[in-house]
Design an enzyme around this catalytic site. Structure first.
Site, PDB file in Angstrom:
ATOM      1  N   ASN A   1      45.148  38.264  43.675  1.00  0.00           N
ATOM      2  CA  ASN A   1      44.993  36.860  43.279  1.00  0.00           C
ATOM      3  C   ASN A   1      45.200  35.934  44.469  1.00  0.00           C
ATOM      4  OD1 ASN A   1      46.424  38.078  40.438  1.00  0.00           O
ATOM      5  ND2 ASN A   1      44.487  36.992  40.312  1.00  0.00           N
TER       6      ASN A   1
ATOM      7  N   ASN B   1      55.975  47.456  36.679  1.00  0.00           N
ATOM      8  CA  ASN B   1      55.466  46.462  37.634  1.00  0.00           C
ATOM      9  C   ASN B   1      56.449  45.300  37.759  1.00  0.00           C
ATOM     10  OD1 ASN B   1      53.421  45.633  39.434  1.00  0.00           O
ATOM     11  ND2 ASN B   1      52.700  44.123  37.943  1.00  0.00           N
TER      12      ASN B   1
ATOM     13  N   TYR C   1      39.523  45.871  32.550  1.00  0.00           N
ATOM     14  CA  TYR C   1      40.677  45.023  32.199  1.00  0.00           C
ATOM     15  C   TYR C   1      40.261  43.983  31.159  1.00  0.00           C
ATOM     16  CZ  TYR C   1      43.927  41.112  32.455  1.00  0.00           C
ATOM     17  OH  TYR C   1      44.770  40.078  32.129  1.00  0.00           O
TER      18      TYR C   1
ATOM     19  N   TYR D   1      45.096  32.662  28.923  1.00  0.00           N
ATOM     20  CA  TYR D   1      45.591  31.992  30.123  1.00  0.00           C
ATOM     21  C   TYR D   1      44.449  31.800  31.100  1.00  0.00           C
ATOM     22  CZ  TYR D   1      49.745  34.643  28.534  1.00  0.00           C
ATOM     23  OH  TYR D   1      50.742  35.246  27.810  1.00  0.00           O
TER      24      TYR D   1
ATOM     25  N   LYS E   1      41.208  43.394  26.958  1.00  0.00           N
ATOM     26  CA  LYS E   1      41.671  42.172  26.284  1.00  0.00           C
ATOM     27  C   LYS E   1      40.741  41.818  25.111  1.00  0.00           C
ATOM     28  CE  LYS E   1      45.235  41.190  28.879  1.00  0.00           C
ATOM     29  NZ  LYS E   1      46.597  41.357  28.372  1.00  0.00           N
TER      30      LYS E   1
ATOM     31  N   PHE F   1      53.517  40.649  26.253  1.00  0.00           N
ATOM     32  CA  PHE F   1      52.999  40.525  27.629  1.00  0.00           C
ATOM     33  C   PHE F   1      52.681  41.887  28.240  1.00  0.00           C
ATOM     34  CE2 PHE F   1      55.928  36.758  27.551  1.00  0.00           C
ATOM     35  CZ  PHE F   1      55.017  35.773  27.902  1.00  0.00           C
TER      36      PHE F   1
ATOM     37  N   LYS G   1      47.223  44.626  34.670  1.00  0.00           N
ATOM     38  CA  LYS G   1      46.443  43.386  34.801  1.00  0.00           C
ATOM     39  C   LYS G   1      45.553  43.271  36.043  1.00  0.00           C
ATOM     40  CE  LYS G   1      49.969  40.905  37.335  1.00  0.00           C
ATOM     41  NZ  LYS G   1      50.610  39.661  37.671  1.00  0.00           N
TER      42      LYS G   1
ATOM     43  N   SER H   1      43.301  36.310  28.065  1.00  0.00           N
ATOM     44  CA  SER H   1      42.935  35.791  29.383  1.00  0.00           C
ATOM     45  C   SER H   1      41.598  35.076  29.309  1.00  0.00           C
ATOM     46  CB  SER H   1      42.818  36.972  30.344  1.00  0.00           C
ATOM     47  OG  SER H   1      42.148  36.589  31.511  1.00  0.00           O
TER      48      SER H   1
ATOM     49  N   ASP I   1      60.780  46.471  28.441  1.00  0.00           N
ATOM     50  CA  ASP I   1      59.899  46.554  29.617  1.00  0.00           C
ATOM     51  C   ASP I   1      60.120  47.916  30.269  1.00  0.00           C
ATOM     52  OD1 ASP I   1      58.749  46.132  32.319  1.00  0.00           O
ATOM     53  OD2 ASP I   1      58.632  44.031  31.696  1.00  0.00           O
TER      54      ASP I   1
ATOM     55  N   GLY J   1      58.323  40.820  33.704  1.00  0.00           N
ATOM     56  CA  GLY J   1      57.203  40.505  34.591  1.00  0.00           C
ATOM     57  C   GLY J   1      57.140  39.024  34.950  1.00  0.00           C
TER      58      GLY J   1
HETATM   59  P1  NAD Z   1      53.303  41.515  35.130  1.00  0.00           P
HETATM   60  O1  NAD Z   1      52.743  42.812  35.595  1.00  0.00           O
HETATM   61  O2  NAD Z   1      54.172  40.752  36.055  1.00  0.00           O
HETATM   62  O3  NAD Z   1      54.120  41.741  33.755  1.00  0.00           O
HETATM   63  C1  NAD Z   1      53.784  42.753  32.839  1.00  0.00           C
HETATM   64  C2  NAD Z   1      55.056  43.503  32.519  1.00  0.00           C
HETATM   65  O4  NAD Z   1      54.775  44.516  31.556  1.00  0.00           O
HETATM   66  C3  NAD Z   1      55.681  44.207  33.724  1.00  0.00           C
HETATM   67  O5  NAD Z   1      57.044  43.862  33.799  1.00  0.00           O
HETATM   68  C4  NAD Z   1      55.503  45.696  33.439  1.00  0.00           C
HETATM   69  O6  NAD Z   1      56.565  46.473  33.972  1.00  0.00           O
HETATM   70  C5  NAD Z   1      55.455  45.714  31.929  1.00  0.00           C
HETATM   71  N1  NAD Z   1      54.703  46.815  31.316  1.00  0.00           N
HETATM   72  C6  NAD Z   1      53.450  47.238  31.610  1.00  0.00           C
HETATM   73  N2  NAD Z   1      53.078  48.203  30.749  1.00  0.00           N
HETATM   74  C7  NAD Z   1      54.128  48.399  29.901  1.00  0.00           C
HETATM   75  C8  NAD Z   1      54.348  49.240  28.783  1.00  0.00           C
HETATM   76  N3  NAD Z   1      53.404  50.089  28.347  1.00  0.00           N
HETATM   77  N4  NAD Z   1      55.533  49.168  28.137  1.00  0.00           N
HETATM   78  C9  NAD Z   1      56.499  48.300  28.554  1.00  0.00           C
HETATM   79  N5  NAD Z   1      56.335  47.482  29.598  1.00  0.00           N
HETATM   80  C10 NAD Z   1      55.163  47.524  30.257  1.00  0.00           C
HETATM   81  O7  NAD Z   1      52.079  40.624  34.633  1.00  0.00           O
HETATM   82  P2  NAD Z   1      52.017  39.081  34.224  1.00  0.00           P
HETATM   83  O8  NAD Z   1      51.252  38.365  35.263  1.00  0.00           O
HETATM   84  O9  NAD Z   1      53.363  38.602  33.844  1.00  0.00           O
HETATM   85  O10 NAD Z   1      51.078  39.181  32.951  1.00  0.00           O
HETATM   86  C11 NAD Z   1      51.608  39.303  31.635  1.00  0.00           C
HETATM   87  C12 NAD Z   1      50.450  39.431  30.655  1.00  0.00           C
HETATM   88  O11 NAD Z   1      49.579  38.320  30.804  1.00  0.00           O
HETATM   89  C13 NAD Z   1      49.585  40.677  30.860  1.00  0.00           C
HETATM   90  O12 NAD Z   1      49.213  41.178  29.595  1.00  0.00           O
HETATM   91  C14 NAD Z   1      48.369  40.143  31.593  1.00  0.00           C
HETATM   92  O13 NAD Z   1      47.216  40.913  31.353  1.00  0.00           O
HETATM   93  C15 NAD Z   1      48.239  38.748  30.997  1.00  0.00           C
HETATM   94  N6  NAD Z   1      47.546  37.802  31.877  1.00  0.00           N
HETATM   95  C16 NAD Z   1      48.002  37.594  33.153  1.00  0.00           C
HETATM   96  C17 NAD Z   1      47.335  36.719  33.994  1.00  0.00           C
HETATM   97  C18 NAD Z   1      47.790  36.514  35.423  1.00  0.00           C
HETATM   98  O14 NAD Z   1      46.992  36.029  36.230  1.00  0.00           O
HETATM   99  N7  NAD Z   1      49.018  36.793  35.778  1.00  0.00           N
HETATM  100  C19 NAD Z   1      46.192  36.040  33.530  1.00  0.00           C
HETATM  101  C20 NAD Z   1      45.764  36.254  32.214  1.00  0.00           C
HETATM  102  C21 NAD Z   1      46.453  37.146  31.392  1.00  0.00           C
HETATM  103  N1  UDP Z   2      40.002  34.266  46.158  1.00  0.00           N
HETATM  104  C1  UDP Z   2      39.791  34.255  47.532  1.00  0.00           C
HETATM  105  N2  UDP Z   2      40.544  35.111  48.292  1.00  0.00           N
HETATM  106  C2  UDP Z   2      41.490  35.944  47.773  1.00  0.00           C
HETATM  107  C3  UDP Z   2      41.700  35.932  46.375  1.00  0.00           C
HETATM  108  C4  UDP Z   2      40.930  35.080  45.588  1.00  0.00           C
HETATM  109  O1  UDP Z   2      38.953  33.520  48.039  1.00  0.00           O
HETATM  110  O2  UDP Z   2      42.121  36.705  48.535  1.00  0.00           O
HETATM  111  C5  UDP Z   2      39.220  33.345  45.306  1.00  0.00           C
HETATM  112  C6  UDP Z   2      38.358  34.033  44.265  1.00  0.00           C
HETATM  113  O3  UDP Z   2      37.086  34.333  44.796  1.00  0.00           O
HETATM  114  C7  UDP Z   2      38.316  32.967  43.150  1.00  0.00           C
HETATM  115  C8  UDP Z   2      39.670  32.274  43.249  1.00  0.00           C
HETATM  116  O4  UDP Z   2      40.151  32.556  44.570  1.00  0.00           O
HETATM  117  O5  UDP Z   2      37.307  32.022  43.441  1.00  0.00           O
HETATM  118  C9  UDP Z   2      40.689  32.784  42.231  1.00  0.00           C
HETATM  119  O6  UDP Z   2      40.761  34.195  42.337  1.00  0.00           O
HETATM  120  P1  UDP Z   2      41.848  35.043  41.532  1.00  0.00           P
HETATM  121  O7  UDP Z   2      41.606  36.496  41.848  1.00  0.00           O
HETATM  122  O8  UDP Z   2      43.209  34.493  41.828  1.00  0.00           O
HETATM  123  O9  UDP Z   2      41.546  34.719  40.014  1.00  0.00           O
HETATM  124  P2  UDP Z   2      40.243  35.049  39.109  1.00  0.00           P
HETATM  125  O10 UDP Z   2      39.091  35.296  40.014  1.00  0.00           O
HETATM  126  O11 UDP Z   2      40.626  36.248  38.342  1.00  0.00           O
HETATM  127  O12 UDP Z   2      40.037  33.837  38.289  1.00  0.00           O
END
Ligand code: NAD
Ligand code: UDP
Length: 344
Positions: free
Chosen positions: A203, A34, A147, A181, A151, A79, A83, A123, A30, A9
């Site tokens: 996002n 996704n 979600y 994060y 967590k 990871f 999400k 998160s 993995d 991911g």
């Molecule tokens: P992502 O979707 O790109 O990566 C997650 C990976 O996990 C994917 O490759 C998916 O195929 C794999 N996966 C999902 N369920 C699975 C399962 N049951 N078994 C094996 N593989 C599985 O997401 P990311 O952005 O890289 O996020 C990674 C982690 O960080 C997640 O737990 C997410 O909740 C957390 N996180 C992400 C963000 C963000 O904004 N990206 C913010 C805070 C926390």
């Molecule tokens: N946001 C926005 N337009 C979009 C996506 C996000 O204006 O299409 C804004 C959202 O309201 C927030 C910030 O961007 O103020 C970050 O949003 P994101 O969904 O990336 O992260 P989170 O809200 O989960 O922190």
């Protein structure tokens, strides 16, 4: 060897690079639900090193037991999970099933193999609607959607493990780093790997880059009447390469003589708040490309502002973010412009 679940991911693939660059052996499991296997090929290209990839689901207990039997794993970065906040509201059971059961099965396999060093992807969403800023790790926790609740439940479940271990063994061997994060953005500077949402992005950053590359007509800015610098929402954006390095620091800490005392949470952010319009303007300026946008209604459930106090990670993990807004917007665009349709 480090077991990286969800390593194909967005954050996982960047973390594999940093682990390989720091001479760790890497085993990725993995489901590719996704992500694309292409991401891992590119990780190998970038580093000139190879990793081991097993396609499978972390909820498969037989598979997980076999990994601990077959490979010399000494720590796990977890990871894998789902999400998307909006999707979690529509499909809560799917979210609880994946996120909770994968962590449960993983921890059972770890316990049976007596490998109890875990880095968990948490998160900033676990802080709910922040009462005071910046957020420190001991502030009250709450969830506003399934979600976030998944967590929170996982954090609580993990917090129960050291006491149980002490009861059973007279001593605790679990060491768990809960990495909270803030808002990961950016991509590897090579432009070879990056964020590749399979659906319409939720996002901000992928929406900006897809708009800039012509896949979306315009960005909707969700509200300009918040009590912030320009009325738009403020977040603590962190470059994914910095975030990946934070995982290496956490693993090094777990494997060091000092270790972690049971379960400890760490904020991974920059400590700086950036508004939506500041992000859009910086993206346009640094990349010399227009990002058409329109102000629309607030998005339900959004908080006005959220940013981290990162003192604990600085002190205890010896980690801090080094990359700024300029690198975030440039590297995001470098990835998207070189890969307009992601890995496809
Ligand atoms: P992502 O979707 O790109 O990566 C997650 C990976 O996990 C994917 O490759 C998916 O195929 C794999 N996966 C999902 N369920 C699975 C399962 N049951 N078994 C094996 N593989 C599985 O997401 P990311 O952005 O890289 O996020 C990674 C982690 O960080 C997640 O737990 C997410 O909740 C957390 N996180 C992400 C963000 C963000 O904004 N990206 C913010 C805070 C926390
Ligand atoms: N946001 C926005 N337009 C979009 C996506 C996000 O204006 O299409 C804004 C959202 O309201 C927030 C910030 O961007 O103020 C970050 O949003 P994101 O969904 O990336 O992260 P989170 O809200 O989960 O922190």
């Amino acid at each position: 060897m480090i077991l990286v679940t969800g390593g194909a991911g967005y954050i996982g693939s960047h973390t594999c690079i940093e682990l390989l660059n720091n001479n760790f052996d890497v085993l990725v499991v993995d489901s590719l639900d996704n992500s694309s296997p292409e991401a891992l090929k590119r990780v190998e290209e970038i580093t000139g090193k190879s990793l081991t990839f097993i396609e499978g689901d972390v909820r498969d207990a037989t598979l997980m037991a076999s990994l601990f039997k077959d490979y010399p794993i000494n720590a796990v970065i977890h990871f894998a999970g789902l999400k998307a906040v909006g999707e979690s509201v529509a499909e809560p059971l799917m979210y609880y099933n994946n996120n909770l059961i994968s962590t449960l099965i993983l921890c059972e396999a770890m316990k049976n193999a007596s490998i109890k060093n875990l880095v968990f992807s948490s998160s900033a969403t676990v802080y709910g609607d922040p009462q005071t800023l910046p957020l420190t790790e001991d502030m009250p926790l709450s969830a506003t959607n399934p979600y976030g609740r998944s967590k929170l439940i996982i954090e609580e479940m993990l917090r129960d493990l050291p006491a149980a271990d002490a009861l059973a063994n007279g001593d605790n061997n679990w060491q768990v780093a809960l990495l909270r994060y803030f808002n990961p953005v950016g991509a590897h500077p090579s432009g070879k790997i990056g964020e590749d949402p399979s659906d319409i992005p939720n996002n901000l950053m992928p929406f900006i880059t897809q708009t800039a590359v012509g896949r979306r007509k315009q960005l909707a800015v969700f509200g300009d009447d918040y009590d912030t610098i320009d009325g738009t929402g403020v977040r603590d954006y962190i470059h994914v390469v910095d975030l990946a390095k934070g995982h290496v620091k956490a693993v090094e800490k777990l494997l060091s003589a000092e270790g972690i005392d049971g379960v400890q949470a760490y904020n991974l952010g920059t400590g700086n708040g950036v508004s939506v319009l500041q992000m859009v303007n910086s993206f346009a300026k640094e990349n010399s490309i227009e990002v058409p946008y329109q102000i629309v209604e607030r998005r339900p459930g959004d908080v006005a502002a959220c940013y981290a106090d990162v003192t604990r990670a600085q002190k205890e993990l010896n980690w801090q973010a080094e990359l700024g807004l300029k690198e975030m917007v440039q590297d995001s665009w470098n990835w998207q412009s070189q890969n307009p349709r992601g890995y496809r």
